[in-house]
Motif scaffolding. Structure first.
Motif, PDB file in Angstrom:
ATOM      1  N   ASP A 102      51.122  52.461  -9.556  1.00  0.00           N
ATOM      2  CA  ASP A 102      49.817  52.804  -9.013  1.00  0.00           C
ATOM      3  C   ASP A 102      49.162  51.500  -8.563  1.00  0.00           C
ATOM      4  O   ASP A 102      48.691  50.714  -9.386  1.00  0.00           O
ATOM      5  CB  ASP A 102      48.969  53.495 -10.081  1.00  0.00           C
ATOM      6  N   ALA A 103      49.153  51.252  -7.271  1.00  0.00           N
ATOM      7  CA  ALA A 103      48.669  49.982  -6.733  1.00  0.00           C
ATOM      8  C   ALA A 103      47.185  49.762  -6.973  1.00  0.00           C
ATOM      9  O   ALA A 103      46.689  48.632  -6.827  1.00  0.00           O
ATOM     10  CB  ALA A 103      48.971  49.907  -5.243  1.00  0.00           C
ATOM     11  N   ASP A 104      46.471  50.814  -7.342  1.00  0.00           N
ATOM     12  CA  ASP A 104      45.042  50.673  -7.634  1.00  0.00           C
ATOM     13  C   ASP A 104      44.792  50.347  -9.097  1.00  0.00           C
ATOM     14  O   ASP A 104      43.630  50.181  -9.506  1.00  0.00           O
ATOM     15  CB  ASP A 104      44.299  51.959  -7.273  1.00  0.00           C
ATOM     16  N   ARG A 105      45.864  50.265  -9.888  1.00  0.00           N
ATOM     17  CA  ARG A 105      45.710  49.963 -11.322  1.00  0.00           C
ATOM     18  C   ARG A 105      46.716  48.884 -11.720  1.00  0.00           C
ATOM     19  O   ARG A 105      47.644  49.128 -12.486  1.00  0.00           O
ATOM     20  CB  ARG A 105      45.904  51.231 -12.162  1.00  0.00           C
ATOM     21  N   ILE A 106      46.511  47.685 -11.202  1.00  0.00           N
ATOM     22  CA  ILE A 106      47.369  46.557 -11.530  1.00  0.00           C
ATOM     23  C   ILE A 106      46.576  45.535 -12.343  1.00  0.00           C
ATOM     24  O   ILE A 106      45.459  45.157 -11.981  1.00  0.00           O
ATOM     25  CB  ILE A 106      47.934  45.894 -10.255  1.00  0.00           C
ATOM     26  N   GLY A 107      47.163  45.110 -13.442  1.00  0.00           N
ATOM     27  CA  GLY A 107      46.571  44.072 -14.272  1.00  0.00           C
ATOM     28  C   GLY A 107      47.503  42.880 -14.368  1.00  0.00           C
ATOM     29  O   GLY A 107      48.691  42.976 -14.032  1.00  0.00           O
ATOM     30  N   HIS A 126      41.532  40.254  -5.685  1.00  0.00           N
ATOM     31  CA  HIS A 126      40.781  41.443  -6.102  1.00  0.00           C
ATOM     32  C   HIS A 126      41.619  42.713  -6.159  1.00  0.00           C
ATOM     33  O   HIS A 126      41.092  43.793  -6.443  1.00  0.00           O
ATOM     34  CB  HIS A 126      39.561  41.625  -5.204  1.00  0.00           C
ATOM     35  N   ARG A 127      42.918  42.576  -5.932  1.00  0.00           N
ATOM     36  CA  ARG A 127      43.817  43.685  -6.238  1.00  0.00           C
ATOM     37  C   ARG A 127      43.994  43.820  -7.744  1.00  0.00           C
ATOM     38  O   ARG A 127      44.397  44.880  -8.250  1.00  0.00           O
ATOM     39  CB  ARG A 127      45.171  43.468  -5.571  1.00  0.00           C
ATOM     40  N   VAL A 128      43.722  42.749  -8.465  1.00  0.00           N
ATOM     41  CA  VAL A 128      43.869  42.730  -9.919  1.00  0.00           C
ATOM     42  C   VAL A 128      42.632  43.348 -10.548  1.00  0.00           C
ATOM     43  O   VAL A 128      41.506  42.903 -10.319  1.00  0.00           O
ATOM     44  CB  VAL A 128      44.060  41.284 -10.424  1.00  0.00           C
ATOM     45  N   LYS A 129      42.857  44.376 -11.360  1.00  0.00           N
ATOM     46  CA  LYS A 129      41.742  45.134 -11.916  1.00  0.00           C
ATOM     47  C   LYS A 129      41.434  44.800 -13.381  1.00  0.00           C
ATOM     48  O   LYS A 129      40.412  45.250 -13.913  1.00  0.00           O
ATOM     49  CB  LYS A 129      42.025  46.636 -11.787  1.00  0.00           C
ATOM     50  N   ALA A 130      42.306  44.021 -14.048  1.00  0.00           N
ATOM     51  CA  ALA A 130      42.064  43.659 -15.445  1.00  0.00           C
ATOM     52  C   ALA A 130      42.958  42.471 -15.793  1.00  0.00           C
ATOM     53  O   ALA A 130      44.053  42.323 -15.246  1.00  0.00           O
ATOM     54  CB  ALA A 130      42.342  44.828 -16.380  1.00  0.00           C
ATOM     55  N   VAL A 131      42.481  41.625 -16.718  1.00  0.00           N
ATOM     56  CA  VAL A 131      43.167  40.376 -17.054  1.00  0.00           C
ATOM     57  C   VAL A 131      43.245  40.204 -18.566  1.00  0.00           C
ATOM     58  O   VAL A 131      42.244  40.399 -19.272  1.00  0.00           O
ATOM     59  CB  VAL A 131      42.408  39.163 -16.465  1.00  0.00           C
ATOM     60  N   VAL A 132      44.417  39.825 -19.060  1.00  0.00           N
ATOM     61  CA  VAL A 132      44.562  39.364 -20.438  1.00  0.00           C
ATOM     62  C   VAL A 132      45.020  37.916 -20.410  1.00  0.00           C
ATOM     63  O   VAL A 132      46.026  37.583 -19.778  1.00  0.00           O
ATOM     64  CB  VAL A 132      45.560  40.215 -21.242  1.00  0.00           C
ATOM     65  N   ALA A 133      44.251  37.051 -21.072  1.00  0.00           N
ATOM     66  CA  ALA A 133      44.586  35.636 -21.205  1.00  0.00           C
ATOM     67  C   ALA A 133      44.836  35.361 -22.684  1.00  0.00           C
ATOM     68  O   ALA A 133      43.896  35.329 -23.485  1.00  0.00           O
ATOM     69  CB  ALA A 133      43.464  34.755 -20.676  1.00  0.00           C
ATOM     70  N   GLN A 134      46.101  35.202 -23.042  1.00  0.00           N
ATOM     71  CA  GLN A 134      46.496  35.036 -24.450  1.00  0.00           C
ATOM     72  C   GLN A 134      46.742  33.554 -24.741  1.00  0.00           C
ATOM     73  O   GLN A 134      47.481  32.885 -24.023  1.00  0.00           O
ATOM     74  CB  GLN A 134      47.761  35.846 -24.723  1.00  0.00           C
ATOM     75  N   SER A 293      44.484  49.882 -21.737  1.00  0.00           N
ATOM     76  CA  SER A 293      44.272  51.330 -21.793  1.00  0.00           C
ATOM     77  C   SER A 293      42.840  51.679 -21.417  1.00  0.00           C
ATOM     78  O   SER A 293      42.578  52.667 -20.716  1.00  0.00           O
ATOM     79  CB  SER A 293      44.606  51.869 -23.191  1.00  0.00           C
ATOM     80  N   ASP A 294      41.890  50.860 -21.868  1.00  0.00           N
ATOM     81  CA  ASP A 294      40.485  51.106 -21.548  1.00  0.00           C
ATOM     82  C   ASP A 294      40.162  50.799 -20.084  1.00  0.00           C
ATOM     83  O   ASP A 294      39.322  51.487 -19.483  1.00  0.00           O
ATOM     84  CB  ASP A 294      39.589  50.243 -22.452  1.00  0.00           C
ATOM     85  N   THR A 295      40.801  49.782 -19.534  1.00  0.00           N
ATOM     86  CA  THR A 295      40.424  49.326 -18.193  1.00  0.00           C
ATOM     87  C   THR A 295      41.272  49.900 -17.078  1.00  0.00           C
ATOM     88  O   THR A 295      40.807  50.028 -15.933  1.00  0.00           O
ATOM     89  CB  THR A 295      40.479  47.793 -18.123  1.00  0.00           C
ATOM     90  N   LEU A 296      42.525  50.258 -17.383  1.00  0.00           N
ATOM     91  CA  LEU A 296      43.439  50.759 -16.356  1.00  0.00           C
ATOM     92  C   LEU A 296      43.927  52.175 -16.622  1.00  0.00           C
ATOM     93  O   LEU A 296      44.521  52.788 -15.745  1.00  0.00           O
ATOM     94  CB  LEU A 296      44.660  49.840 -16.242  1.00  0.00           C
ATOM     95  N   GLY A 297      43.751  52.646 -17.852  1.00  0.00           N
ATOM     96  CA  GLY A 297      44.321  53.909 -18.254  1.00  0.00           C
ATOM     97  C   GLY A 297      43.727  55.106 -17.512  1.00  0.00           C
ATOM     98  O   GLY A 297      42.700  55.031 -16.877  1.00  0.00           O
TER      99      GLY A 297
END
Length: 297
Positions: A102-107, A126-134, A293-297
């Motif tokens: 789903d190209a509208d839900r890429i993290g 801005h294609r990226v809809k959510a980020v995790v920085a570990q 799950s909260d941001t892209l689910g």
């Protein structure tokens, strides 16, 4: 949830990058996470996190940065942060083309050095809809200044200069160990804990080498992911940090988190930098799963 793994490759700046596309059996378009490893790392170290996400219903594109692992790129063992950022963005483009995505839900998810990349990519793409920085590296020069003792810097600077002159004359790039048991040796990542973790997790990967180019150190000094944290805008980000982290200093990561003006989350775990791959793996992975799950689910 059952998932399948396919070997994939895609182009970035004229170089072929290789990795895996890990996806579940759901035929409907899935939210997808683009994932890569840290400084001089390998995709095999990322796979456990990808599998945790795949089990939760996400597709994952995991790959080796240029010049490392199964990916092409010269010089080998060269850590070039801006080239790696472009690799992430080209991975996003490739992911958009894959069936079941789903190209509208890429993290994007990044760990250690690539945690900084995730911040930069999330801020500029801005294609990226959510980020995790570990356990992210959030400031190149300040981090190096803490890792490398002050009396060593004149030697480092002269070695970098000598390497540039030699390469200009046609010599191969000079390399140094990524880490070493000898505290007096010039290395990219000092510390007994770094060396022990690398020795425990590197040799079983056939392409792993305990070395990086000297020019990698010079390139890291120019890297400023902290400047992009406040530019994330409305793109949500999850920071996962370890309170005893000195390799990617926790206070610098917290400073970057503070500058984020949009939606942000913070998970502080106990332990050292490598605890997220060991004793805190389950909690780190669960945090990423819950956030995506909260941001892209």
């Amino acid at each position: 949830m059952p998932f399948t793994t396919s070997s994939v490759e895609f182009a970035s700046l004229g170089t072929t990058l290789r990795g895996w596309f890990i996806t579940g059996d759901d035929s409907s378009p899935q939210p997808t996470i683009v994932m890569a490893h840290g400084f001089a790392g390998h995709k095999e170290w990322v796979r456990p996190f990808a599998e945790a996400l795949a089990n939760a219903g996400f597709a994952c594109l995991v790959y080796d940065h240029a010049c490392f692992g199964d990916s092409d790129g010269e010089p080998r063992q060269e850590v070039d942060p801006w080239r790696q950022v472009e690799g992430y963005r080209d991975a996003v483009t490739f992911a958009e083309s894959l069936p079941g995505v789903d190209a509208d839900r890429i993290g994007v998810w990044g760990t250690s050095f690539a945690g900084g990349h995730a911040i930069v990519v999330g801020a500029v793409d801005h294609r990226v809809k959510a980020v995790v920085a570990q356990v992210p590296l959030t400031a190149g020069a300040p981090t190096l200044e803490r890792l490398i003792p002050a009396p060593m810097w004149p030697i480092v600077d002269e070695t970098i200069a000598a390497d540039r002159r030699a390469q200009s004359a046609g010599a191969a790039p000079l390399t140094i160990p990524s880490s070493s048991a000898d505290p007096t040796e010039m290395v990219a990542m000092p510390g007994a804990d770094v060396y022990e973790w690398l020795m425990a997790n590197g040799p079983q990967i056939s392409t792993w080498r305990n070395e990086v180019t000297v020019s990698s150190i010079d390139k890291v000094r120019t890297y400023t992911p902290e400047a992009f944290a406040e530019r994330l805008g409305t793109t949500p980000i999850q920071f996962i940090v370890a309170d005893g982290d000195v390799l990617t200093p926790v206070d610098l990561a917290l400073r970057a988190h503070h500058t984020v003006v949009g939606p942000k989350h913070l998970k502080i775990l106990g332990g050292s930098h490598f605890s997220v791959y060991e004793e805190n793996f389950a909690e780190a992975a669960e945090t990423a799963v819950a956030f995506f799950s909260d941001t892209l689910g």
